[in-house]
Design an enzyme around this catalytic site. Structure first.
Site, PDB file in Angstrom:
ATOM      1  N   SER A 265       0.809  -1.203   0.000  1.00  0.00           N
ATOM      2  CA  SER A 265       0.000   0.000   0.000  1.00  0.00           C
ATOM      3  C   SER A 265       0.857   1.274   0.000  1.00  0.00           C
ATOM      4  O   SER A 265       1.708   1.403  -0.866  1.00  0.00           O
ATOM      5  CB  SER A 265      -0.887  -0.091   1.248  1.00  0.00           C
ATOM      6  OG  SER A 265      -2.042   0.622   1.039  1.00  0.00           O
ATOM      7  N   LYS A 269       4.150   1.985  -2.374  1.00  0.00           N
ATOM      8  CA  LYS A 269       4.570   3.173  -3.128  1.00  0.00           C
ATOM      9  C   LYS A 269       6.019   3.479  -2.701  1.00  0.00           C
ATOM     10  O   LYS A 269       6.877   3.815  -3.512  1.00  0.00           O
ATOM     11  CB  LYS A 269       3.689   4.387  -2.788  1.00  0.00           C
ATOM     12  CG  LYS A 269       2.172   4.151  -2.851  1.00  0.00           C
ATOM     13  CD  LYS A 269       1.380   5.406  -2.515  1.00  0.00           C
ATOM     14  CE  LYS A 269      -0.046   5.213  -1.978  1.00  0.00           C
ATOM     15  NZ  LYS A 269      -1.017   4.510  -2.724  1.00  0.00           N
ATOM     16  N   TRP A 356      -9.970   0.067  -5.368  1.00  0.00           N
ATOM     17  CA  TRP A 356      -9.481   1.415  -5.036  1.00  0.00           C
ATOM     18  C   TRP A 356      -8.059   1.625  -5.574  1.00  0.00           C
ATOM     19  O   TRP A 356      -7.680   2.693  -6.012  1.00  0.00           O
ATOM     20  CB  TRP A 356      -9.510   1.574  -3.506  1.00  0.00           C
ATOM     21  CG  TRP A 356      -9.084   2.876  -2.923  1.00  0.00           C
ATOM     22  CD1 TRP A 356      -8.077   3.066  -2.013  1.00  0.00           C
ATOM     23  CD2 TRP A 356      -9.663   4.177  -3.134  1.00  0.00           C
ATOM     24  NE1 TRP A 356      -7.994   4.388  -1.649  1.00  0.00           N
ATOM     25  CE2 TRP A 356      -8.960   5.092  -2.327  1.00  0.00           C
ATOM     26  CE3 TRP A 356     -10.706   4.656  -3.940  1.00  0.00           C
ATOM     27  CZ2 TRP A 356      -9.252   6.459  -2.297  1.00  0.00           C
ATOM     28  CZ3 TRP A 356     -11.001   6.020  -3.908  1.00  0.00           C
ATOM     29  CH2 TRP A 356     -10.273   6.898  -3.099  1.00  0.00           C
ATOM     30  N   HIS A 406      -7.338  -5.827   0.091  1.00  0.00           N
ATOM     31  CA  HIS A 406      -6.155  -5.026   0.335  1.00  0.00           C
ATOM     32  C   HIS A 406      -5.355  -5.569   1.523  1.00  0.00           C
ATOM     33  O   HIS A 406      -5.737  -5.378   2.677  1.00  0.00           O
ATOM     34  CB  HIS A 406      -6.645  -3.603   0.615  1.00  0.00           C
ATOM     35  CG  HIS A 406      -5.556  -2.595   0.665  1.00  0.00           C
ATOM     36  ND1 HIS A 406      -4.897  -2.183  -0.468  1.00  0.00           N
ATOM     37  CD2 HIS A 406      -5.012  -1.916   1.699  1.00  0.00           C
ATOM     38  CE1 HIS A 406      -3.999  -1.276  -0.120  1.00  0.00           C
ATOM     39  NE2 HIS A 406      -4.037  -1.104   1.184  1.00  0.00           N
TER      40      HIS A 406
HETATM   41  C1  GCU Z   1      -5.494   4.659   1.630  1.00  0.00           C
HETATM   42  C2  GCU Z   1      -4.908   5.439   0.485  1.00  0.00           C
HETATM   43  C3  GCU Z   1      -4.053   4.560  -0.423  1.00  0.00           C
HETATM   44  C4  GCU Z   1      -3.040   3.806   0.382  1.00  0.00           C
HETATM   45  C5  GCU Z   1      -3.719   3.084   1.525  1.00  0.00           C
HETATM   46  C6  GCU Z   1      -2.741   2.436   2.520  1.00  0.00           C
HETATM   47  O1  GCU Z   1      -6.433   3.742   1.147  1.00  0.00           O
HETATM   48  O2  GCU Z   1      -5.959   6.042  -0.202  1.00  0.00           O
HETATM   49  O3  GCU Z   1      -3.407   5.351  -1.381  1.00  0.00           O
HETATM   50  O4  GCU Z   1      -2.318   2.929  -0.435  1.00  0.00           O
HETATM   51  O5  GCU Z   1      -4.469   4.000   2.289  1.00  0.00           O
HETATM   52  O6  GCU Z   1      -1.584   2.793   2.574  1.00  0.00           O
HETATM   53  O7  GCU Z   1      -3.222   1.598   3.292  1.00  0.00           O
END
Ligand code: GCU
Length: 427
Positions: A265, A269, A356, A406
């Protein structure tokens, strides 16, 4: 039969409900877009060889990501890191592993900020005097959350409140011990011949918008006057991973030439940006990294640039805000981030219910990075269409979309381990 339909209906509703409303989840509504050219320099010259890529185009793209997306590490960001071994045991994980907890002081011994790195290595390899390839990555809830072993202390730093793991008043507690162990699969790693080194991301920069004062933002130069292209939190976390890499280079039990960096997540990144900035990471893996990670921004599917800059204004540099609702104006898109890993192996993982994060957009950025791997005579994703669920593909650009939502789980790790064993020539 009726029951089956009810189950399917329920599954679909719960998937739909899990995603924030008001965003596009409809493939037919993805706007037409044109991706920025990978293989053409900013001056308009074609990039036709690996040498052109390495000498010219790679640094142009890296600079564009620094300027417009993640921000730049300040020039004075050099630390005389002091490392102190806090704890060590060769009886970890039921006697199969060596556990080592090392504190990396970034400023001066005894002062914050410091990064507590939790390391597990296969005991047999350490005893034989062999260095071990490792996976590394940052965790969300503290080192104690990845294991039930009580010798790993609960951190005392700022913690995001999270009822699922029992974090309240911005403090972590025993309640989260082992709570996210499934995301790290340390026993499986040890069994497969790998070590693991992880640290709490909040050791580097607490995950909230404080006007750039806390964590390593306050460490160098003036934190008050950050410029529009100075580092956001993702860049600080990636920088922290590089400091961990500095440590791996000094630990003889770790094979620092075979380090795979991974993350879930926002921390996926981060692993991608760490791999782009620091080519010492030999394999780069992202799980469900979504917007600002592996997903193409121009698709505007699921999370958008505007939404991410609004919900998490501290993750990216201030320039990124210019692209709210103007994704088409970005001089880069995320396939170029994936291409920055070339010729190193990179793996992108999606989860089918995590719409998402735009699984298709995550796949496409891998696919669109293929031409750069081709310059190095390496095969990328191989398949040009997104594969079926639970069907891993790819040679140097690995990809899968697994069942479920997720998270990072055993299935993901099984694929990463296979991928790393192949590329690290361990089979
Ligand atoms: C939120 C956010 C995402 C991210 C995620 C996480 O959903 O919008 O961009 O990847 O959190 O880090 O759990």
């Amino acid at each position: 039969m009726k029951y089956v339909w009810l189950v399917i209906l329920f599954a679909c509703t719960s998937v739909a409900q899990a995603q924030p409303a008001g965003f596009n989840y409809d493939e037919s509504k993805v706007p037409d877009y044109e991706l920025p050219e990978l293989l053409q320099t900013n001056a308009g010259n074609p990039v036709t060889t690996a040498a052109d890529w390495q000498k010219v185009r790679r640094s142009e793209i890296l600079e564009m990501f620094r300027t417009h997306v993640y921000g730049r590490v300040p020039e004075d960001a050099v630390t005389k890191m002091v490392r102190v071994i806090q704890e060590e045991s060769d009886e970890a994980l039921g006697g199969t592993a060596v556990r080592r907890q090392v504190r990396l002081y970034l400023k001066a011994q005894g002062e914050e900020p410091f990064i507590d790195v939790l390391i597990y290595l296969p005991k047999s390899r350490v005893e034989e005097g062999k260095s071990t390839p490792i996976f590394t990555g940052l965790n969300f809830n503290g080192n104690h959350s990845i294991t039930t072993e009580e010798e790993v202390p609960v951190h005392q730093k700022w913690a995001r409140n999270d009822a699922r793991v029992g974090h309240r008043n911005n403090r972590a507690s025993e309640s989260s011990r082992g709570a996210t162990a499934h995301r790290w699969q340390v026993e499986l790693l040890i069994k497969s011949g790998f070590g693991l080194a992880t640290a709490y991301y909040g050791d580097i920069d607490p995950d909230y918008d404080d006007g750039w004062e806390n964590g390593v933002h306050g460490l160098f130069g003036s934190s008050k006057n950050l410029k529009a292209d100075d580092w956001g939190s993702i860049a600080t976390w990636a920088w922290g991973l590089s400091r961990m890499m500095d440590y791996f280079e000094q630990d003889d039990d770790i094979d620092h030439r075979r380090v795979a960096v991974t993350g879930l997540s926002r921390l996926g990144k981060t692993s991608l940006w760490a791999g782009a900035e620091d080519e010492r990471f030999a394999i780069v893996i992202s799980t469900d990294s979504g917007c600002g990670g592996a997903a193409l921004s121009r698709r505007m599917f699921g999370e958008t640039v505007k939404r991410i800059n609004t919900s998490f204004p501290h993750w990216f540099c201030d320039n990124f805000v210019k692209y709210n609702d103007r994704e088409h104006r970005l001089p880069v898109d995320q396939h170029m981030l994936v291409a920055l890993m070339a010729p190193r192996p990179v793996y992108i993982a999606s989860a089918v219910e995590d719409v998402w994060a735009d699984p298709k957009g995550e796949f496409l950025s891998g696919r669109e990075a293929n031409p750069v791997y081709k310059l190095f005579a390496r095969r990328g994703t191989i398949e040009l269409e997104q594969p079926a669920i639970n069907t891993p593909i790819g040679d140097f650009i690995g990809y899968h979309m697994r069942t479920g939502g997720h998270d990072a789980n055993e299935y993901d790790w099984e694929q990463y381990i296979k991928f790393a064993r192949r590329h690290f020539e361990m089979d």
